[in-house]
Design a protein around this motif. Structure first.
Motif, mmCIF file in Angstrom:
data_model
loop_
_atom_site.group_PDB
_atom_site.id
_atom_site.type_symbol
_atom_site.label_atom_id
_atom_site.label_comp_id
_atom_site.label_asym_id
_atom_site.label_seq_id
_atom_site.Cartn_x
_atom_site.Cartn_y
_atom_site.Cartn_z
ATOM 1 N N MET A 132 31.964 -41.589 -3.930
ATOM 2 C CA MET A 132 32.785 -40.402 -4.179
ATOM 3 C C MET A 132 31.931 -39.203 -4.563
ATOM 4 O O MET A 132 32.209 -38.075 -4.160
ATOM 5 C CB MET A 132 33.814 -40.712 -5.276
ATOM 6 N N GLN A 133 30.863 -39.446 -5.345
ATOM 7 C CA GLN A 133 29.977 -38.340 -5.730
ATOM 8 C C GLN A 133 29.250 -37.757 -4.513
ATOM 9 O O GLN A 133 29.106 -36.541 -4.382
ATOM 10 C CB GLN A 133 28.958 -38.851 -6.753
ATOM 11 N N LYS A 134 28.803 -38.628 -3.597
ATOM 12 C CA LYS A 134 28.143 -38.160 -2.380
ATOM 13 C C LYS A 134 29.094 -37.347 -1.515
ATOM 14 O O LYS A 134 28.733 -36.302 -0.967
ATOM 15 C CB LYS A 134 27.611 -39.358 -1.588
ATOM 16 N N GLU A 135 30.334 -37.856 -1.392
ATOM 17 C CA GLU A 135 31.339 -37.142 -0.589
ATOM 18 C C GLU A 135 31.656 -35.785 -1.203
ATOM 19 O O GLU A 135 31.769 -34.785 -0.507
ATOM 20 C CB GLU A 135 32.608 -37.975 -0.469
ATOM 21 N N SER A 136 31.758 -35.760 -2.528
ATOM 22 C CA SER A 136 32.046 -34.506 -3.214
ATOM 23 C C SER A 136 30.899 -33.509 -3.038
ATOM 24 O O SER A 136 31.116 -32.315 -2.798
ATOM 25 C CB SER A 136 32.291 -34.770 -4.704
ATOM 26 N N ALA A 137 29.660 -34.019 -3.137
ATOM 27 C CA ALA A 137 28.503 -33.143 -2.968
ATOM 28 C C ALA A 137 28.410 -32.612 -1.539
ATOM 29 O O ALA A 137 28.024 -31.462 -1.314
ATOM 30 C CB ALA A 137 27.232 -33.910 -3.317
ATOM 31 N N GLY A 138 28.814 -33.451 -0.571
ATOM 32 C CA GLY A 138 28.774 -33.048 0.822
ATOM 33 C C GLY A 138 29.805 -32.002 1.157
ATOM 34 O O GLY A 138 29.632 -31.195 2.092
ATOM 35 N N ASN A 139 30.891 -31.980 0.395
ATOM 36 C CA ASN A 139 31.964 -31.003 0.645
ATOM 37 C C ASN A 139 31.694 -29.660 -0.024
ATOM 38 O O ASN A 139 32.407 -28.686 0.231
ATOM 39 C CB ASN A 139 33.314 -31.552 0.162
#
Length: 254
Positions: A246-253
């Protein structure tokens, strides 16, 4: 001295244990089915043997599927290169389809046994939670490997079974009970793997983890405490992985 009389139930159980020791899990299924058809309800020991049998059969098939699926993807990428043809991919795909059919047959077989015999005789509490969890698990496997047009239906059936099981667990089992924790772990995996929702997986898993940790009782029997701690460790490991996703996805967005 008269010989010790062995009841038919003891014969079934003995042959089931021999099959387990020999890792002949199809034979183990036959013995437990014989017990179910003859006596109806299963004892805890018999029920655990049933779980071991189907778990090992499906684990082997799921592992085989993953290997063949990876090979199919690899060979598909090589089509057009020297020595590689579409025919090789077709052959591998045919093998993958055969494994999928075997896996589907096994999953549907245990679900039928649950629906036809075991759920109707289950006592409220741990036994009911155990059987509905099993139903959710095997519909989850079907959802993971089914063709696209069947995936949604199996996903919904898995969710319905997990919800019934979880409702009973919350009402009737302690937060540290291994069956309740095992259900929470598998239900969270369902949300992550099938529904593709790490957020819901984390929410369910963290709630179960925090509740259990808050009321761990070191006075519990050693085996129960060991089982609970093992599941809590698995749950914590998954929560770390899912939170990272979730942290990676959030950072990617951002």
């Amino acid at each position: 001295m008269s010989p010790v009389r062995v009841t038919p139930r003891e014969e079934y159980l003995l042959l089931a244990k021999v099959a387990e020791e020999a890792e002949r899990y199809e034979d183990l299924v036959i013995q437990i089915k014989g017990l179910t058809q003859t006596y109806g309800a299963l004892t805890i020991e018999e029920r655990n043997l049933l779980s071991v049998a189907y778990k090992n059969i499906t684990n082997n098939l799921r592992s085989s599927w993953r290997i063949v699926d990876s090979l199919e993807k690899l060979e598909s990428a090589r089509v057009g290169s020297a020595g590689y043809s579409k025919h090789q991919v077709v052959l591998i795909r045919r093998q993958r389809s055969r494994i999928e059919r075997e896996l589907a047959d096994v999953c549907k077989d245990i679900v039928k046994l649950l629906d036809d015999c075991l759920l109707s005789t289950a006592e409220p509490g741990e036994e009911t939670v155990f059987y509905y969890k099993m139903k959710g698990d095997y519909y989850r496997y079907l959802a993971e490997f089914a063709q696209q047009h069947d995936r949604g239906r199996f996903s919904d059936l898995s969710l319905a079974a997990y919800k019934i099981s979880y409702k009973h667990a919350l009402a009737l089992l302690d937060p540290t009970h291994p069956t309740r924790l095992g259900l929470a772990l598998n239900f969270a995996v369902y949300y992550h793997d099938v529904r593709k929702s790490p957020e819901r997986a984390c929410h369910l898993g963290k709630h179960a983890f925090d509740e259990a940790v808050a009321c761990l009782d070191e006075d519990s029997s050693t085996q129960v405490l060991r089982d609970s701690m093992m599941i809590l460790q698995l749950l914590r490991d998954d929560l770390v992985i899912w939170s990272g996703e979730m942290q990676k996805e959030s950072a990617g967005n951002n």
